[in-house]
Design an enzyme around this catalytic site. Sequence first.
Site, PDB file in Angstrom:
ATOM      1  N   ARG A  94     -24.825 -13.717 -14.984  1.00 19.00           N
ATOM      2  CA  ARG A  94     -23.140 -14.111 -15.390  1.00 19.00           C
ATOM      3  C   ARG A  94     -22.425 -12.899 -15.619  1.00 19.00           C
ATOM      4  O   ARG A  94     -21.203 -13.503 -16.139  1.00 19.00           O
ATOM      5  CB  ARG A  94     -23.401 -15.217 -16.308  1.00 19.00           C
ATOM      6  CG  ARG A  94     -24.158 -16.370 -15.885  1.00 19.00           C
ATOM      7  CD  ARG A  94     -23.899 -17.474 -16.941  1.00 19.00           C
ATOM      8  NE  ARG A  94     -24.625 -18.736 -16.417  1.00 19.00           N
ATOM      9  CZ  ARG A  94     -25.833 -19.167 -16.960  1.00 19.00           C
ATOM     10  NH1 ARG A  94     -26.363 -18.331 -18.004  1.00 19.00           N
ATOM     11  NH2 ARG A  94     -26.624 -20.204 -16.489  1.00 19.00           N
ATOM     12  N   LYS A 153     -11.123  -8.192  -6.463  1.00 19.69           N
ATOM     13  CA  LYS A 153     -11.634  -9.131  -5.340  1.00 19.69           C
ATOM     14  C   LYS A 153     -13.191  -8.596  -4.956  1.00 19.69           C
ATOM     15  O   LYS A 153     -13.000  -7.282  -4.592  1.00 19.69           O
ATOM     16  CB  LYS A 153     -10.692  -9.161  -4.297  1.00 19.69           C
ATOM     17  CG  LYS A 153      -9.655 -10.091  -4.336  1.00 19.69           C
ATOM     18  CD  LYS A 153      -8.841 -10.278  -3.120  1.00 19.69           C
ATOM     19  CE  LYS A 153      -7.745 -11.313  -3.063  1.00 19.69           C
ATOM     20  NZ  LYS A 153      -7.166 -11.614  -1.826  1.00 19.69           N
ATOM     21  N   GLU A 170      -3.117  -0.526   5.343  1.00 16.45           N
ATOM     22  CA  GLU A 170      -3.057  -1.161   3.794  1.00 16.45           C
ATOM     23  C   GLU A 170      -1.775  -0.363   3.182  1.00 16.45           C
ATOM     24  O   GLU A 170      -1.066  -1.214   2.364  1.00 16.45           O
ATOM     25  CB  GLU A 170      -4.286  -1.158   2.783  1.00 16.45           C
ATOM     26  CG  GLU A 170      -5.503  -1.896   3.282  1.00 16.45           C
ATOM     27  CD  GLU A 170      -5.415  -3.341   3.390  1.00 16.45           C
ATOM     28  OE1 GLU A 170      -4.303  -3.840   2.890  1.00 16.45           O
ATOM     29  OE2 GLU A 170      -6.424  -4.111   3.828  1.00 16.45           O
ATOM     30  N   LYS A 221       0.096  -2.080  -5.934  1.00 14.86           N
ATOM     31  CA  LYS A 221      -0.788  -3.323  -6.074  1.00 14.86           C
ATOM     32  C   LYS A 221      -1.092  -3.628  -7.176  1.00 14.86           C
ATOM     33  O   LYS A 221      -1.193  -4.841  -7.541  1.00 14.86           O
ATOM     34  CB  LYS A 221      -2.131  -2.749  -5.306  1.00 14.86           C
ATOM     35  CG  LYS A 221      -3.180  -4.110  -5.306  1.00 14.86           C
ATOM     36  CD  LYS A 221      -4.186  -3.772  -4.241  1.00 14.86           C
ATOM     37  CE  LYS A 221      -5.124  -4.954  -4.193  1.00 14.86           C
ATOM     38  NZ  LYS A 221      -6.257  -4.926  -3.340  1.00 14.86           N
ATOM     39  N   GLU A 280      -4.540 -15.032  -7.558  1.00 13.60           N
ATOM     40  CA  GLU A 280      -3.842 -15.246  -6.081  1.00 13.60           C
ATOM     41  C   GLU A 280      -3.275 -16.727  -6.339  1.00 13.60           C
ATOM     42  O   GLU A 280      -3.698 -17.478  -5.252  1.00 13.60           O
ATOM     43  CB  GLU A 280      -4.829 -14.972  -5.023  1.00 13.60           C
ATOM     44  CG  GLU A 280      -4.126 -14.861  -3.723  1.00 13.60           C
ATOM     45  CD  GLU A 280      -4.912 -14.477  -2.404  1.00 13.60           C
ATOM     46  OE1 GLU A 280      -5.178 -15.146  -1.582  1.00 13.60           O
ATOM     47  OE2 GLU A 280      -5.542 -13.192  -2.649  1.00 13.60           O
ATOM     48  N   ARG A 306       0.586 -13.005  -5.523  1.00  9.73           N
ATOM     49  CA  ARG A 306      -0.513 -11.939  -4.859  1.00  9.73           C
ATOM     50  C   ARG A 306      -0.948 -12.370  -3.369  1.00  9.73           C
ATOM     51  O   ARG A 306      -1.455 -11.358  -2.676  1.00  9.73           O
ATOM     52  CB  ARG A 306      -1.738 -11.983  -5.705  1.00  9.73           C
ATOM     53  CG  ARG A 306      -2.805 -10.955  -5.214  1.00  9.73           C
ATOM     54  CD  ARG A 306      -4.194 -10.909  -6.118  1.00  9.73           C
ATOM     55  NE  ARG A 306      -4.998  -9.980  -5.879  1.00  9.73           N
ATOM     56  CZ  ARG A 306      -6.025  -9.333  -6.524  1.00  9.73           C
ATOM     57  NH1 ARG A 306      -6.339 -10.022  -7.831  1.00  9.73           N
ATOM     58  NH2 ARG A 306      -6.888  -8.709  -6.006  1.00  9.73           N
ATOM     59  N   ASN A 323      -2.069 -10.476   1.498  1.00  5.95           N
ATOM     60  CA  ASN A 323      -2.851 -10.934   2.662  1.00  5.95           C
ATOM     61  C   ASN A 323      -2.009 -10.831   3.676  1.00  5.95           C
ATOM     62  O   ASN A 323      -2.566 -11.446   4.877  1.00  5.95           O
ATOM     63  CB  ASN A 323      -3.268 -12.269   2.337  1.00  5.95           C
ATOM     64  CG  ASN A 323      -4.199 -12.408   1.347  1.00  5.95           C
ATOM     65  OD1 ASN A 323      -5.175 -11.797   1.230  1.00  5.95           O
ATOM     66  ND2 ASN A 323      -4.074 -13.485   0.427  1.00  5.95           N
ATOM     67  N   HIS A 328      -3.684 -10.224   7.262  1.00  5.36           N
ATOM     68  CA  HIS A 328      -5.245 -10.411   6.778  1.00  5.36           C
ATOM     69  C   HIS A 328      -5.793 -11.675   7.512  1.00  5.36           C
ATOM     70  O   HIS A 328      -6.988 -11.924   7.920  1.00  5.36           O
ATOM     71  CB  HIS A 328      -5.545 -10.326   5.490  1.00  5.36           C
ATOM     72  CG  HIS A 328      -5.596  -9.048   5.035  1.00  5.36           C
ATOM     73  ND1 HIS A 328      -4.506  -8.219   4.908  1.00  5.36           N
ATOM     74  CD2 HIS A 328      -6.557  -8.334   4.452  1.00  5.36           C
ATOM     75  CE1 HIS A 328      -4.808  -6.928   4.341  1.00  5.36           C
ATOM     76  NE2 HIS A 328      -5.656  -7.059   4.033  1.00  5.36           N
ATOM     77  N   HIS A 357      -8.764 -10.651   9.575  1.00  4.50           N
ATOM     78  CA  HIS A 357     -10.108 -11.217   9.259  1.00  4.50           C
ATOM     79  C   HIS A 357     -10.754 -11.923  10.469  1.00  4.50           C
ATOM     80  O   HIS A 357     -11.810 -11.883  10.752  1.00  4.50           O
ATOM     81  CB  HIS A 357     -10.080 -12.181   7.995  1.00  4.50           C
ATOM     82  CG  HIS A 357      -9.828 -11.481   6.761  1.00  4.50           C
ATOM     83  ND1 HIS A 357      -9.716 -11.819   5.505  1.00  4.50           N
ATOM     84  CD2 HIS A 357      -9.781 -10.040   6.513  1.00  4.50           C
ATOM     85  CE1 HIS A 357      -9.660 -11.002   4.565  1.00  4.50           C
ATOM     86  NE2 HIS A 357      -9.641  -9.708   5.071  1.00  4.50           N
ATOM     87  N   HIS A 365     -11.837  -2.508   9.221  1.00  9.10           N
ATOM     88  CA  HIS A 365     -10.972  -3.412   8.618  1.00  9.10           C
ATOM     89  C   HIS A 365      -9.475  -3.138   8.705  1.00  9.10           C
ATOM     90  O   HIS A 365      -8.714  -3.838   9.041  1.00  9.10           O
ATOM     91  CB  HIS A 365     -11.323  -3.473   7.103  1.00  9.10           C
ATOM     92  CG  HIS A 365     -10.502  -4.386   6.394  1.00  9.10           C
ATOM     93  ND1 HIS A 365     -10.657  -5.738   6.485  1.00  9.10           N
ATOM     94  CD2 HIS A 365      -9.441  -4.039   5.402  1.00  9.10           C
ATOM     95  CE1 HIS A 365      -9.513  -6.292   5.627  1.00  9.10           C
ATOM     96  NE2 HIS A 365      -9.063  -5.396   5.025  1.00  9.10           N
TER      97      HIS A 365
END
Length: 359
Positions: A118, A140, A182, A224, A234, A238, A242, A245, A249, A262
């Site tokens: 955990r 993330k 980015e 960032k 997010e 935030r 994206n 993205h 993606h 990427h």
Amino acid sequence: MENLVVPIKNKSYEIYIGSGLLSTNKIFDDNVYSDQVLIVTNNIVAPLYLDTVKASLKNKDIASIILKDGENQKNLDSFSKIIDKLIKNKFNRESYIIALGGGVIGDIAGFAAASYQRGINYIQVPTTLLAQVDSSIGGKTAVNHIKAKNMIGAFYQPKCVISDTDTLNTLPKREFLSGLAEVIKHSLIMDPEFFDWLESNYEKVVNYDKKSLKFLIKKNCELKSSIVAEDEKEKGIRALLNLGHTFGHALETMTGYNKLLHGEAVAIGISIVSQISYELGLLGSDNLDRIIKIFNNVGLPTKIDKIDPEELIDCIYLDKKIDLSGLRLILLNKIGKASIIQAPEKIKLISLLKKILNG
């Protein structure tokens, strides 16, 4: 060496930026408080830097796992290998994972750290430009599903980020340029002056000018970090990170996670949403031209062949940015300002994509 703090409530951590940091014992001594350390890396990075990091972790019980390189390795099988290694070595809840590599390694290792017992500690040691300016910051973590990218993961902050700029010297040129997507993204959503700087200094950057790169990395970490500190998980601002993205993606997924890097997919994605922004009357033509030009200047793609617009739409509707009201897109109002809007109805979006992709 430069130090920055990511000021998240009860989870603040430092980013260290500089030359020779992987062999700086003090940084690791100051941030690794357990004797048990698992280094997660890949077959490209390991021969270059694994022994250096081990030498900096004096008097530790060190284990390592070397995964294959590539986005197509960011899956539950790789995740399970890390968990197996932790269990086999009887690592406890106080142990540390060190993610030594690019964004793929950081994402997998971070997710393993978030999940094992955990949650255990982890440190990001990014070795690519993309990871140093973006993916190592903000917590993330995820692995991909065969049908959608980053669908299995968690928000889980590292204990620190150690960015040794010397690792960029061994980075393949294509990987280096991928990271610039980015960088450009950050300027587009929140810093028009930085975009101006990129237009004036891109030649220095792509030719590895040390002063320019140091400024660029620090600037992106600051940008960032400011967003992550305001919106860790997010729920609001935030989401602007994206930009590009949703389509990027989807393109990675459609091409099997092995055709586009990427950053290349993000560059194409930003180009698509910039053209959508223009078609919807949000973005001026002069701004659109400057955006396409900067990607061209740094050697990043803005188009992709043999992609069916309807299949692309079907893929983006598996995106995490869909809520009860439908698909949300990050669009541009101008260079330095982005906004979150509900996407046009599906049939209109397909029509726009046909015009953009086939134009």
